[in-house]
Write a protein that holds these residues in place. Structure first.
Motif, PDB file in Angstrom:
ATOM      1  N   GLY A   4       0.789  -1.216   0.000  1.00  0.00           N
ATOM      2  CA  GLY A   4       0.000   0.000   0.000  1.00  0.00           C
ATOM      3  C   GLY A   4       0.824   1.271   0.000  1.00  0.00           C
ATOM      4  N   PHE A   5       2.143   1.168  -0.003  1.00  0.00           N
ATOM      5  CA  PHE A   5       3.016   2.330   0.003  1.00  0.00           C
ATOM      6  C   PHE A   5       3.363   2.705  -1.437  1.00  0.00           C
ATOM      7  N   ALA A   6       3.269   3.979  -1.755  1.00  0.00           N
ATOM      8  CA  ALA A   6       3.633   4.446  -3.093  1.00  0.00           C
ATOM      9  C   ALA A   6       4.301   5.807  -2.962  1.00  0.00           C
ATOM     10  N   GLN A   7       5.267   6.062  -3.819  1.00  0.00           N
ATOM     11  CA  GLN A   7       5.942   7.356  -3.803  1.00  0.00           C
ATOM     12  C   GLN A   7       6.188   7.827  -5.224  1.00  0.00           C
ATOM     13  N   ASP A   8       6.561   9.091  -5.351  1.00  0.00           N
ATOM     14  CA  ASP A   8       6.799   9.705  -6.651  1.00  0.00           C
ATOM     15  C   ASP A   8       7.999   9.030  -7.305  1.00  0.00           C
ATOM     16  N   THR A   9       7.755   8.357  -8.422  1.00  0.00           N
ATOM     17  CA  THR A   9       8.832   7.629  -9.107  1.00  0.00           C
ATOM     18  C   THR A   9       9.750   8.558  -9.890  1.00  0.00           C
ATOM     19  N   HIS A  10       9.332   9.799 -10.113  1.00  0.00           N
ATOM     20  CA  HIS A  10      10.146  10.756 -10.859  1.00  0.00           C
ATOM     21  C   HIS A  10      10.999  11.646  -9.961  1.00  0.00           C
ATOM     22  N   TRP A  11      10.825  11.529  -8.647  1.00  0.00           N
ATOM     23  CA  TRP A  11      11.496  12.418  -7.706  1.00  0.00           C
ATOM     24  C   TRP A  11      13.019  12.324  -7.808  1.00  0.00           C
ATOM     25  N   ALA A  12      13.560  11.137  -7.884  1.00  0.00           N
ATOM     26  CA  ALA A  12      15.016  10.968  -7.899  1.00  0.00           C
ATOM     27  C   ALA A  12      15.636  11.676  -9.111  1.00  0.00           C
ATOM     28  N   GLY A  13      15.012  11.566 -10.263  1.00  0.00           N
ATOM     29  CA  GLY A  13      15.519  12.243 -11.454  1.00  0.00           C
ATOM     30  C   GLY A  13      15.464  13.756 -11.313  1.00  0.00           C
ATOM     31  N   GLU A  14      14.386  14.253 -10.710  1.00  0.00           N
ATOM     32  CA  GLU A  14      14.266  15.690 -10.506  1.00  0.00           C
ATOM     33  C   GLU A  14      15.292  16.183  -9.481  1.00  0.00           C
ATOM     34  N   GLN A  15      15.576  15.358  -8.485  1.00  0.00           N
ATOM     35  CA  GLN A  15      16.598  15.721  -7.508  1.00  0.00           C
ATOM     36  C   GLN A  15      17.972  15.765  -8.179  1.00  0.00           C
ATOM     37  N   ARG A  16      18.257  14.783  -9.025  1.00  0.00           N
ATOM     38  CA  ARG A  16      19.533  14.790  -9.754  1.00  0.00           C
ATOM     39  C   ARG A  16      19.655  16.027 -10.636  1.00  0.00           C
ATOM     40  N   SER A  17      18.566  16.433 -11.267  1.00  0.00           N
ATOM     41  CA  SER A  17      18.584  17.638 -12.091  1.00  0.00           C
ATOM     42  C   SER A  17      18.884  18.874 -11.245  1.00  0.00           C
ATOM     43  N   GLY A  52      24.043  26.289  -3.111  1.00  0.00           N
ATOM     44  CA  GLY A  52      23.196  25.602  -2.128  1.00  0.00           C
ATOM     45  C   GLY A  52      21.785  26.147  -2.127  1.00  0.00           C
ATOM     46  N   LEU A  53      21.651  27.464  -2.225  1.00  0.00           N
ATOM     47  CA  LEU A  53      20.333  28.089  -2.277  1.00  0.00           C
ATOM     48  C   LEU A  53      19.577  27.672  -3.535  1.00  0.00           C
ATOM     49  N   ILE A  54      20.257  27.648  -4.666  1.00  0.00           N
ATOM     50  CA  ILE A  54      19.626  27.210  -5.917  1.00  0.00           C
ATOM     51  C   ILE A  54      19.140  25.764  -5.779  1.00  0.00           C
ATOM     52  N   PHE A  55      19.946  24.910  -5.151  1.00  0.00           N
ATOM     53  CA  PHE A  55      19.535  23.513  -4.950  1.00  0.00           C
ATOM     54  C   PHE A  55      18.270  23.444  -4.091  1.00  0.00           C
ATOM     55  N   VAL A  56      18.245  24.193  -2.992  1.00  0.00           N
ATOM     56  CA  VAL A  56      17.087  24.165  -2.087  1.00  0.00           C
ATOM     57  C   VAL A  56      15.830  24.643  -2.812  1.00  0.00           C
ATOM     58  N   ILE A  57      15.982  25.626  -3.698  1.00  0.00           N
ATOM     59  CA  ILE A  57      14.834  26.144  -4.445  1.00  0.00           C
ATOM     60  C   ILE A  57      14.358  25.132  -5.483  1.00  0.00           C
ATOM     61  N   LEU A  58      15.293  24.471  -6.151  1.00  0.00           N
ATOM     62  CA  LEU A  58      14.935  23.593  -7.266  1.00  0.00           C
ATOM     63  C   LEU A  58      14.532  22.177  -6.865  1.00  0.00           C
ATOM     64  N   VAL A  59      15.043  21.668  -5.752  1.00  0.00           N
ATOM     65  CA  VAL A  59      14.742  20.276  -5.405  1.00  0.00           C
ATOM     66  C   VAL A  59      13.253  20.162  -5.055  1.00  0.00           C
ATOM     67  N   PRO A  60      12.554  19.224  -5.687  1.00  0.00           N
ATOM     68  CA  PRO A  60      11.117  19.092  -5.421  1.00  0.00           C
ATOM     69  C   PRO A  60      10.884  18.367  -4.099  1.00  0.00           C
ATOM     70  N   PRO A  61       9.736  18.611  -3.473  1.00  0.00           N
ATOM     71  CA  PRO A  61       9.418  17.851  -2.269  1.00  0.00           C
ATOM     72  C   PRO A  61       9.149  16.392  -2.635  1.00  0.00           C
ATOM     73  N   ARG A  62       9.429  15.508  -1.705  1.00  0.00           N
ATOM     74  CA  ARG A  62       9.196  14.074  -1.924  1.00  0.00           C
ATOM     75  C   ARG A  62       7.817  13.720  -1.379  1.00  0.00           C
ATOM     76  N   VAL A  63       6.949  13.291  -2.272  1.00  0.00           N
ATOM     77  CA  VAL A  63       5.574  12.969  -1.890  1.00  0.00           C
ATOM     78  C   VAL A  63       5.435  11.450  -1.839  1.00  0.00           C
ATOM     79  N   SER A  64       4.824  10.961  -0.757  1.00  0.00           N
ATOM     80  CA  SER A  64       4.566   9.530  -0.648  1.00  0.00           C
ATOM     81  C   SER A  64       3.190   9.320  -0.016  1.00  0.00           C
ATOM     82  N   VAL A  65       2.606   8.176  -0.351  1.00  0.00           N
ATOM     83  CA  VAL A  65       1.284   7.828   0.158  1.00  0.00           C
ATOM     84  C   VAL A  65       1.363   6.427   0.738  1.00  0.00           C
ATOM     85  N   ARG A  66       0.848   6.287   1.942  1.00  0.00           N
ATOM     86  CA  ARG A  66       0.701   4.965   2.566  1.00  0.00           C
ATOM     87  C   ARG A  66      -0.711   4.895   3.124  1.00  0.00           C
TER      88      ARG A  66
END
Length: 169
Positions: A4-17, A52-66
């Motif tokens: 029943g746990f699911a999370q954003d599968t695209h988050w890791a790629g967006e974090q790398r970007s 560091g500030l640019i990273f904090v602005i650009l990194v998306p929040p990690r959304v998960s559902v359980r």
């Protein structure tokens, strides 16, 4: 993976970007200062802080559902809402679409609805719990917003099936 746990599968790629953009900015500024002979400790720290500030602005929040919970974890904070006891779901359309969820315990989470659109497993888990809220009578406003999101997800899924099968959509 937890049932029943699911999370954003695209988050890791967006974090790398986000890391890549911040790193490239840092390297460009650092190299430019070094080539001009203006690099010193203060400027190096300034460029590091800016990256560091640019990273904090650009990194998306990690959304998960359980089961019963939806969590949004940013760099500094984590917000959680009980999806099986929602009070309201608000949809804000525009340039930056937002869906604001509020539960009976006062929890509040604001997410980008495209996270649900591109992660059907998250939507399925969330939808099951939202239906529980409707059945219990706690969801006082927002059923229309959930229907709109459901239709959007169905439309995107159908387009994806047509694309994969080679049929015109």
């Amino acid at each position: 993976m937890e049932r029943g746990f699911a999370q954003d599968t695209h988050w890791a790629g967006e974090q790398r970007s986000a890391i890549g953009v911040a790193f490239l900015l840092f390297i460009a500024l650092f190299t430019m200062d070094a080539c001009l002979g203006q690099l010193d400790v203060t400027r190096g720290l300034l460029w590091t802080g800016l990256a560091g500030l640019i990273f904090v602005i650009l990194v998306p929040p990690r959304v998960s559902v359980r089961p019963g919970l939806l969590s949004k974890r940013g760099v500094l904070v984590e917000d959680t809402v009980r999806t099986d006891s929602l009070v309201s779901v608000r949809w804000y359309d525009g340039v930056a679409q937002r869906m604001v969820l509020r539960d009976t315990e006062g929890g509040l989470v604001e997410i980008d609805p495209t996270v649900m659109v591109r992660n059907p497993a998250m939507w399925y888990r969330f939808d099951m719990d939202a239906r529980t809220s409707i059945r219990r009578g706690t969801l006082l406003s927002g059923a229309a917003a959930l229907c709109e999101l459901s239709e959007r997800i169905d439309r995107e899924t159908a387009h994806g099936v047509f694309r994969v099968s080679g049929l015109p959509s």
